[in-house]
Design a protein around this motif. Structure first.
Motif, PDB file in Angstrom:
ATOM      1  N   THR A 192       0.806  -1.223   0.000  1.00  0.00           N
ATOM      2  CA  THR A 192       0.000   0.000   0.000  1.00  0.00           C
ATOM      3  C   THR A 192       0.841   1.275   0.000  1.00  0.00           C
ATOM      4  N   GLY A 193       2.152   1.135   0.025  1.00  0.00           N
ATOM      5  CA  GLY A 193       3.013   2.319   0.031  1.00  0.00           C
ATOM      6  C   GLY A 193       4.460   1.896  -0.095  1.00  0.00           C
ATOM      7  N   MET A 194       5.336   2.869  -0.078  1.00  0.00           N
ATOM      8  CA  MET A 194       6.755   2.597  -0.254  1.00  0.00           C
ATOM      9  C   MET A 194       7.550   3.654   0.507  1.00  0.00           C
ATOM     10  N   THR A 195       8.505   3.212   1.290  1.00  0.00           N
ATOM     11  CA  THR A 195       9.380   4.128   2.011  1.00  0.00           C
ATOM     12  C   THR A 195      10.794   4.002   1.466  1.00  0.00           C
ATOM     13  N   VAL A 196      11.358   5.124   1.040  1.00  0.00           N
ATOM     14  CA  VAL A 196      12.722   5.162   0.530  1.00  0.00           C
ATOM     15  C   VAL A 196      13.620   5.819   1.580  1.00  0.00           C
ATOM     16  N   ASP A 199      21.422  17.505  10.785  1.00  0.00           N
ATOM     17  CA  ASP A 199      20.150  16.875  10.412  1.00  0.00           C
ATOM     18  C   ASP A 199      19.251  17.945   9.829  1.00  0.00           C
ATOM     19  N   SER A 200      18.784  17.749   8.617  1.00  0.00           N
ATOM     20  CA  SER A 200      17.979  18.768   7.949  1.00  0.00           C
ATOM     21  C   SER A 200      16.614  18.956   8.587  1.00  0.00           C
ATOM     22  N   GLY A 201      16.100  17.922   9.244  1.00  0.00           N
ATOM     23  CA  GLY A 201      14.747  17.985   9.771  1.00  0.00           C
ATOM     24  C   GLY A 201      13.675  17.834   8.712  1.00  0.00           C
ATOM     25  N   ASN A 202      14.075  17.584   7.452  1.00  0.00           N
ATOM     26  CA  ASN A 202      13.098  17.431   6.382  1.00  0.00           C
ATOM     27  C   ASN A 202      12.237  16.195   6.622  1.00  0.00           C
ATOM     28  N   ARG A 203      11.027  16.242   6.134  1.00  0.00           N
ATOM     29  CA  ARG A 203      10.106  15.121   6.325  1.00  0.00           C
ATOM     30  C   ARG A 203       9.319  14.862   5.042  1.00  0.00           C
ATOM     31  N   GLY A 204       9.019  13.590   4.820  1.00  0.00           N
ATOM     32  CA  GLY A 204       8.235  13.204   3.661  1.00  0.00           C
ATOM     33  C   GLY A 204       6.737  13.311   3.943  1.00  0.00           C
ATOM     34  N   ILE A 205       5.978  13.640   2.906  1.00  0.00           N
ATOM     35  CA  ILE A 205       4.529  13.809   3.020  1.00  0.00           C
ATOM     36  C   ILE A 205       3.835  12.736   2.188  1.00  0.00           C
ATOM     37  N   PRO A 206       3.217  11.716   2.832  1.00  0.00           N
ATOM     38  CA  PRO A 206       2.453  10.719   2.074  1.00  0.00           C
ATOM     39  C   PRO A 206       1.058  11.238   1.772  1.00  0.00           C
ATOM     40  N   CYS A 207       0.575  10.956   0.584  1.00  0.00           N
ATOM     41  CA  CYS A 207      -0.742  11.439   0.162  1.00  0.00           C
ATOM     42  C   CYS A 207      -1.506  10.312  -0.523  1.00  0.00           C
ATOM     43  N   ILE A 208      -2.831  10.412  -0.517  1.00  0.00           N
ATOM     44  CA  ILE A 208      -3.667   9.489  -1.274  1.00  0.00           C
ATOM     45  C   ILE A 208      -3.370   9.667  -2.763  1.00  0.00           C
ATOM     46  N   GLY A 209      -3.234   8.550  -3.457  1.00  0.00           N
ATOM     47  CA  GLY A 209      -2.987   8.611  -4.896  1.00  0.00           C
ATOM     48  C   GLY A 209      -1.526   8.455  -5.273  1.00  0.00           C
ATOM     49  N   GLN A 257       2.273   6.235  -4.319  1.00  0.00           N
ATOM     50  CA  GLN A 257       2.942   5.159  -3.604  1.00  0.00           C
ATOM     51  C   GLN A 257       4.246   5.723  -3.058  1.00  0.00           C
ATOM     52  N   GLY A 258       4.283   5.926  -1.758  1.00  0.00           N
ATOM     53  CA  GLY A 258       5.408   6.602  -1.147  1.00  0.00           C
ATOM     54  C   GLY A 258       5.080   8.067  -0.910  1.00  0.00           C
ATOM     55  N   ASP A 259       6.081   8.832  -0.566  1.00  0.00           N
ATOM     56  CA  ASP A 259       5.872  10.252  -0.279  1.00  0.00           C
ATOM     57  C   ASP A 259       5.677  11.028  -1.575  1.00  0.00           C
ATOM     58  N   ARG A 260       4.659  11.895  -1.580  1.00  0.00           N
ATOM     59  CA  ARG A 260       4.447  12.730  -2.761  1.00  0.00           C
ATOM     60  C   ARG A 260       5.510  13.820  -2.841  1.00  0.00           C
ATOM     61  N   GLU A 261       5.913  14.355  -1.688  1.00  0.00           N
ATOM     62  CA  GLU A 261       6.912  15.405  -1.684  1.00  0.00           C
ATOM     63  C   GLU A 261       7.628  15.411  -0.346  1.00  0.00           C
ATOM     64  N   VAL A 262       8.690  16.176  -0.287  1.00  0.00           N
ATOM     65  CA  VAL A 262       9.453  16.386   0.943  1.00  0.00           C
ATOM     66  C   VAL A 262       9.389  17.863   1.273  1.00  0.00           C
ATOM     67  N   VAL A 263       9.214  18.191   2.559  1.00  0.00           N
ATOM     68  CA  VAL A 263       9.147  19.585   2.977  1.00  0.00           C
ATOM     69  C   VAL A 263      10.297  19.884   3.935  1.00  0.00           C
ATOM     70  N   LEU A 264      10.690  21.160   3.959  1.00  0.00           N
ATOM     71  CA  LEU A 264      11.792  21.588   4.819  1.00  0.00           C
ATOM     72  C   LEU A 264      11.409  21.495   6.289  1.00  0.00           C
ATOM     73  N   GLY A 265      12.336  21.054   7.091  1.00  0.00           N
ATOM     74  CA  GLY A 265      12.163  21.041   8.533  1.00  0.00           C
ATOM     75  C   GLY A 265      13.126  22.013   9.192  1.00  0.00           C
ATOM     76  N   THR A 266      13.228  21.938  10.497  1.00  0.00           N
ATOM     77  CA  THR A 266      14.167  22.762  11.253  1.00  0.00           C
ATOM     78  C   THR A 266      15.483  22.014  11.395  1.00  0.00           C
ATOM     79  N   ALA A 267      16.553  22.617  10.910  1.00  0.00           N
ATOM     80  CA  ALA A 267      17.857  21.951  10.931  1.00  0.00           C
ATOM     81  C   ALA A 267      18.382  21.850  12.355  1.00  0.00           C
ATOM     82  N   ASN A 268      19.003  20.724  12.645  1.00  0.00           N
ATOM     83  CA  ASN A 268      19.596  20.489  13.961  1.00  0.00           C
ATOM     84  C   ASN A 268      21.061  20.118  13.780  1.00  0.00           C
ATOM     85  N   VAL A 269      21.955  20.847  14.461  1.00  0.00           N
ATOM     86  CA  VAL A 269      23.397  20.609  14.367  1.00  0.00           C
ATOM     87  C   VAL A 269      23.931  20.286  15.750  1.00  0.00           C
TER      88      VAL A 269
END
Length: 340
Positions: A63-67, A216-226, A228-240
């Motif tokens: 039902t999905g795919m994680t890369v 660590d970029s803090g970026n996260r993937g956004i899964p959506c209906i329609g 397989q896997g994340d439709r896009e990645v959005v910026l997060g808060t960077a941690n050093v």
């Protein structure tokens, strides 16, 4: 049965203009790698349908795919690594994140707000068909982490991590694809660390037994209906963070932990035998963990320490009257950056 060896891996990447879309006639940058763990993991769901004909359950559905995964390397100067570092930091070399600003050197990169995506390609030879290859491509991936590990008398090692993206299998190269060499610059090693300091804890005055720089970029993937896997990645808060072990000789850092104080800036300057340089400046380092324990007889006292940097202004747009803060600056020269 022919077997494929890991020694035959070719790893490459190309930046995407449109996230998730490999450019036409892509100019892939080749990696120098000590190993990789890039993979796709199917997400499955079990059927709960009732069957009157027996106790056998229907197979699960994909039902999905994680890369995800890491690319491991021994530190050397090559284009793919510098592009991955800039992507983790959400910026590009010479780019101040403020529009119109021109106060940032072309040989430096800082924390920014640009989401950069890549197509990463793995290639293995087809042992049954000499001259042919298996291709595994991951489109729309974001580089999510970067780390360097330094220990005495060893090569400097590290890894970058990816998230998001869509896997694709193939048996032929992409039309018009070319491959940019990673070169043969020498490996950076611990004896060539020319500067290593955290406030007063300089490499010339204290004995470091290990150090790890993590971004660590803090970026996260956004899964959506329609999809397989994340439709896009959005910026997060960077941690050093900066962690390491230092032989105990005074209580300055321990007192700073008790007082909740910063201990000054941190500098890591690395050189290879050809005088190529990587320099990392971390600002306003604050110790957040540290201790000293006597483990037993004939053992030296070692302080395991953890530091986090504090944002400072690294560039500005005088026309717009705005300033940009960052906790870290990476450079390919050994001089300190000029801050506004």
């Amino acid at each position: 049965m022919p077997v494929v060896s890991t020694n035959s891996l070719q790893l490459a990447m190309v930046e995407e203009v449109t996230p998730g879309v490999t450019p036409s006639s892509p100019a892939f940058m080749l990696w120098r790698t000590a190993g990789e763990g890039l993979t796709f993991t199917p997400n499955t769901s079990e059927s709960t349908e009732i069957s009157s004909s027996g106790r056998s359950r229907r197979p699960s559905n994909v039902t999905g795919m994680t890369v995800s995964g890491d690319i491991n390397f021994e530190l050397a100067k090559f284009p793919a690594l510098e592009a991955a570092l800039a992507a983790v930091m959400g910026s590009d070399w010479g780019e101040c994140p403020l529009g119109g600003a021109s106060t940032f050197d072309t040989d430096r990169v800082t924390i920014g707000e640009s989401l950069r995506t890549f197509t990463v390609e793995k290639r293995f030879p087809d042992p049954a068909n000499p001259g042919s290859f298996f291709y595994q491509r991951f489109k729309g991936v974001s580089f999510s982490s970067f780390s360097l590990n330094i220990s005495p008398n060893n090569p400097i090692t590290g890894s970058v991590g990816i998230i998001g993206g869509v896997p694709e299998l193939g048996g032929a190269p992409l039309a018009g694809a070319t491959y940019v060499s990673a070169g043969s610059n020498p490996i950076f090693t611990a004896p060539k660390v020319t500067e290593l300091s955290v406030g007063a804890l300089g490499v010339g005055t204290h004995c470091w037994t290990s150090m790890t720089l993590s971004i660590d970029s803090g970026n996260r993937g956004i899964p959506c209906i329609g999809t397989q896997g994340d439709r896009e990645v959005v910026l997060g808060t960077a941690n050093v963070s900066l962690t390491g072990d230092v032989y105990f000789s005074d209580q300055t850092i321990l007192q700073a932990i008790l007082d909740n104080n910063t201990v000054g800036n941190g500098v890591i300057t690395l050189e290879d035998p050809d005088d190529n340089v990587y320099r990392f400046d971390l600002y306003g380092l604050k110790p957040i963990a540290g201790s000293v324990s006597a483990g037993g007889a004939d053992q030296d006292l070692v302080m395991p320490l953890t530091f986090e940097p504090t944002p400072v202004v690294v560039c500005e747009d005088a026309t717009a009257g705005t300033e940009w803060e960052s906790v870290i600056t990476a450079s390919t020269i050994d001089t300190a950056p000029t801050l506004p």
